[in-house]
Motif scaffolding. Structure first.
Motif, mmCIF file in Angstrom:
data_model
loop_
_atom_site.group_PDB
_atom_site.id
_atom_site.type_symbol
_atom_site.label_atom_id
_atom_site.label_comp_id
_atom_site.label_asym_id
_atom_site.label_seq_id
_atom_site.Cartn_x
_atom_site.Cartn_y
_atom_site.Cartn_z
ATOM 1 N N PRO A 299 0.812 -1.225 0.000
ATOM 2 C CA PRO A 299 0.000 0.000 0.000
ATOM 3 C C PRO A 299 0.849 1.280 0.000
ATOM 4 N N ALA A 300 1.970 1.271 0.701
ATOM 5 C CA ALA A 300 2.795 2.501 0.745
ATOM 6 C C ALA A 300 3.343 2.828 -0.649
ATOM 7 N N ASP A 301 3.730 1.794 -1.397
ATOM 8 C CA ASP A 301 4.225 2.039 -2.763
ATOM 9 C C ASP A 301 3.080 2.491 -3.675
ATOM 10 N N ALA A 302 1.906 1.876 -3.457
ATOM 11 C CA ALA A 302 0.743 2.271 -4.269
ATOM 12 C C ALA A 302 0.433 3.745 -4.020
ATOM 13 N N LYS A 303 0.471 4.160 -2.766
ATOM 14 C CA LYS A 303 0.144 5.549 -2.431
ATOM 15 C C LYS A 303 1.159 6.528 -3.026
ATOM 16 N N GLY A 304 2.446 6.192 -2.888
ATOM 17 C CA GLY A 304 3.483 7.084 -3.426
ATOM 18 C C GLY A 304 3.303 7.276 -4.930
ATOM 19 N N THR A 305 3.001 6.170 -5.606
ATOM 20 C CA THR A 305 2.822 6.222 -7.061
ATOM 21 C C THR A 305 1.570 7.034 -7.409
ATOM 22 N N LEU A 306 0.499 6.775 -6.666
ATOM 23 C CA LEU A 306 -0.743 7.502 -6.913
ATOM 24 C C LEU A 306 -0.502 9.007 -6.766
ATOM 25 N N ALA A 307 0.176 9.393 -5.692
ATOM 26 C CA ALA A 307 0.410 10.823 -5.453
ATOM 27 C C ALA A 307 1.175 11.435 -6.622
ATOM 28 N N SER A 308 2.180 10.729 -7.143
ATOM 29 C CA SER A 308 2.970 11.380 -8.190
ATOM 30 C C SER A 308 2.188 11.472 -9.518
ATOM 31 N N TYR A 309 1.354 10.494 -9.819
ATOM 32 C CA TYR A 309 0.542 10.611 -11.055
ATOM 33 C C TYR A 309 -0.549 11.677 -10.917
ATOM 34 N N LEU A 310 -1.176 11.721 -9.731
ATOM 35 C CA LEU A 310 -2.199 12.758 -9.532
ATOM 36 C C LEU A 310 -1.552 14.137 -9.626
ATOM 37 N N ASP A 311 -0.343 14.238 -9.085
ATOM 38 C CA ASP A 311 0.351 15.524 -9.120
ATOM 39 C C ASP A 311 0.582 15.950 -10.576
ATOM 40 N N GLU A 312 0.970 14.981 -11.391
ATOM 41 C CA GLU A 312 1.197 15.296 -12.808
ATOM 42 C C GLU A 312 -0.103 15.784 -13.475
ATOM 43 N N LEU A 313 -1.228 15.153 -13.066
ATOM 44 C CA LEU A 313 -2.510 15.540 -13.667
ATOM 45 C C LEU A 313 -2.961 16.944 -13.250
ATOM 46 N N ILE A 314 -2.723 17.292 -11.994
ATOM 47 C CA ILE A 314 -3.239 18.596 -11.561
ATOM 48 C C ILE A 314 -2.241 19.735 -11.759
ATOM 49 N N ALA A 315 -0.974 19.395 -12.040
ATOM 50 C CA ALA A 315 0.060 20.444 -12.133
ATOM 51 C C ALA A 315 -0.295 21.575 -13.115
ATOM 52 N N PRO A 316 -0.753 21.268 -14.343
ATOM 53 C CA PRO A 316 -1.045 22.389 -15.262
ATOM 54 C C PRO A 316 -2.167 23.297 -14.750
ATOM 55 N N GLY A 317 -3.171 22.731 -14.102
ATOM 56 C CA GLY A 317 -4.271 23.535 -13.555
ATOM 57 C C GLY A 317 -3.795 24.385 -12.383
ATOM 58 N N ARG A 318 -2.930 23.790 -11.563
ATOM 59 C CA ARG A 318 -2.366 24.515 -10.417
ATOM 60 C C ARG A 318 -1.579 25.727 -10.905
ATOM 61 N N GLU A 319 -0.794 25.506 -11.949
ATOM 62 C CA GLU A 319 0.009 26.573 -12.559
ATOM 63 C C GLU A 319 -0.897 27.683 -13.092
ATOM 64 N N LYS A 320 -1.959 27.271 -13.773
ATOM 65 C CA LYS A 320 -2.919 28.229 -14.342
ATOM 66 C C LYS A 320 -3.532 29.095 -13.239
ATOM 67 N N LEU A 321 -3.929 28.448 -12.151
ATOM 68 C CA LEU A 321 -4.528 29.182 -11.023
ATOM 69 C C LEU A 321 -3.557 30.217 -10.475
ATOM 70 N N ARG A 322 -2.291 29.805 -10.362
ATOM 71 C CA ARG A 322 -1.267 30.748 -9.869
ATOM 72 C C ARG A 322 -1.182 31.958 -10.773
ATOM 73 N N GLU A 323 -1.166 31.689 -12.088
ATOM 74 C CA GLU A 323 -1.077 32.789 -13.067
ATOM 75 C C GLU A 323 -2.247 33.754 -12.905
ATOM 76 N N ILE A 324 -3.463 33.157 -12.778
ATOM 77 C CA ILE A 324 -4.667 33.990 -12.685
ATOM 78 C C ILE A 324 -4.624 34.850 -11.425
ATOM 79 N N ARG A 325 -4.130 34.257 -10.356
ATOM 80 C CA ARG A 325 -4.195 34.956 -9.068
ATOM 81 C C ARG A 325 -3.096 35.984 -8.875
ATOM 82 N N ASP A 326 -1.982 35.813 -9.605
ATOM 83 C CA ASP A 326 -0.860 36.759 -9.422
ATOM 84 C C ASP A 326 -1.143 38.120 -10.040
#
Ligand code: IYR
Length: 326
Positions: A299-326
């Motif tokens: 489970p610990a390996d599954a979680k670590g992997t899940l976190a890094s793929y989810l991070d990849e998925l949300i990264a562009p949206g997170r970046e966009k939000l930063r741009e909008i808010r700055d």
């Protein structure tokens, strides 16, 4: 994957299967939609239906995103101005997430829901629907009390959207099913066609494995989370070594792999040091779930992997939000 399978991937139910098969036979130019109340930032609840829209685009359908500003207003989410601001930010996040900009129509509810024809149809529906029925349709969406008149007008408008946006398929989480069933019943009374509906599952709360993740209580992952916050949330997630925990519990880690990660990546690599058996590569959810159950995947390996793929998925949206808010 064939068109029908792509449309059906990760759908919890469709109404009716026969109608969806017909769509799958000739998807080109057919229009599917999801409506979102603009509120807060995008979280995994929004992204689950967005994944389905991406599947439908891949299947050749046209995709409409309804920025349901009037619905958000009726549901007490703020002033029109606040709701509009949030809607613009949501749109930018959806595009960053992967909805193709030139193949997605973003429509504000207020751009057609205040027209005379729509209003008169709404009044006709009000006349034809009992309070009880409208309240029941709204109960799962609203969660709390549906004591305001706005809460019974809301689902009736949602029914009309299907006609006024000229849609061939209504998509939503399972919490939208009663509205879609009401639409199937009531639209023909107004002389309009019945359209099929597709419902995505409701993902369980991350830490408890119960209820629904996108509810205001509990933990969800959103476009606002930093990599560290996301890791922390995933690491504290409920993850028994089974896909079917006892009772009403779910395994949210496996659900996130199934509904969020596998649809968006060709293969998933679990990085492990050689002394723990080296990397594991998965091309499908089933194999990963089976390995978690057998103990091959910790489970610990599954979680670590899940976190890094989810991070990849949300990264562009997170970046966009930063741009909008700055
Ligand atoms: N009821 C949705 C928002 C919504 C969806 C559709 I599909 C509409 O036509 C209008 C509103 C929600 O719960 O967010």
């Amino acid at each position: 994957m064939d068109t029908y399978d792509l449309i059906m991937r990760n759908a919890e139910e469709v109404v009716t299967d026969e109608e969806v098969r017909e769509l799958a036979d000739d998807p080109s130019g057919k229009r599917a939609y999801v409506g979102y109340e603009p509120s807060g930032v995008l979280h995994l609840g929004h992204l689950l239906t967005a994944n389905k829209l991406i599947d439908l685009q891949e299947a050749g359908m046209e995709v409409v995103v309804l920025l349901a500003d009037v619905h958000a207003y009726l549901n007490g989410k703020g002033t029109f101005e606040e709701i509009r601001d949030t809607a613009e930010q949501m749109k930018a996040q959806f595009i960053a997430y992967g909805l193709e900009e030139d193949r997605t129509e973003f429509v504000y509810g207020s751009s057609f829901q205040l027209d005379e024809d729509y209003t008169l149809d709404l009044h006709e529906l009000e006349l034809a629907t009992t309070l009880n029925r409208a309240q029941r349709a709204m109960a799962e969406i609203q969660g709390g009390e549906t004591a305001k008149v706005s809460h019974v007008v809301y689902p009736l408008m949602q029914c009309l959207d299907i006609e006024y946006l000229d849609l061939d398929l209504a998509v939503g989480g399972l919490d939208q099913r009663k509205v879609h069933m009401l639409a199937r019943e009531e639209l023909p009374e107004l002389g309009y066609d019945v359209r099929p509906a597709l419902h995505t599952p409701i993902v369980a709360d991350l830490t408890s494995g119960e209820g629904k993740m996108s509810s205001s209580e509990g933990v969800t992952i959103s476009m606002e989370d930093s990599t560290e916050q996301l890791e922390e949330k995933v690491n504290s997630a409920f993850c028994p070594p089974t896909r079917d925990p006892e009772g009403d519990l779910e395994n949210p880690v496996l659900e996130l792999f199934e509904y969020h990660v596998f649809p968006r990546f060709e293969e998933i690599v679990v990085e492990r040091p050689d002394k723990y058996g080296g990397d594991l590569t998965y091309e499908d959810y089933e194999t990963l779930a089976t390995d978690l159950e057998s103990g091959e995947l910790h489970p610990a390996d599954a979680k670590g992997t899940l976190a890094s793929y989810l991070d990849e998925l949300i990264a562009p949206g997170r970046e966009k939000l930063r741009e909008i808010r700055d």
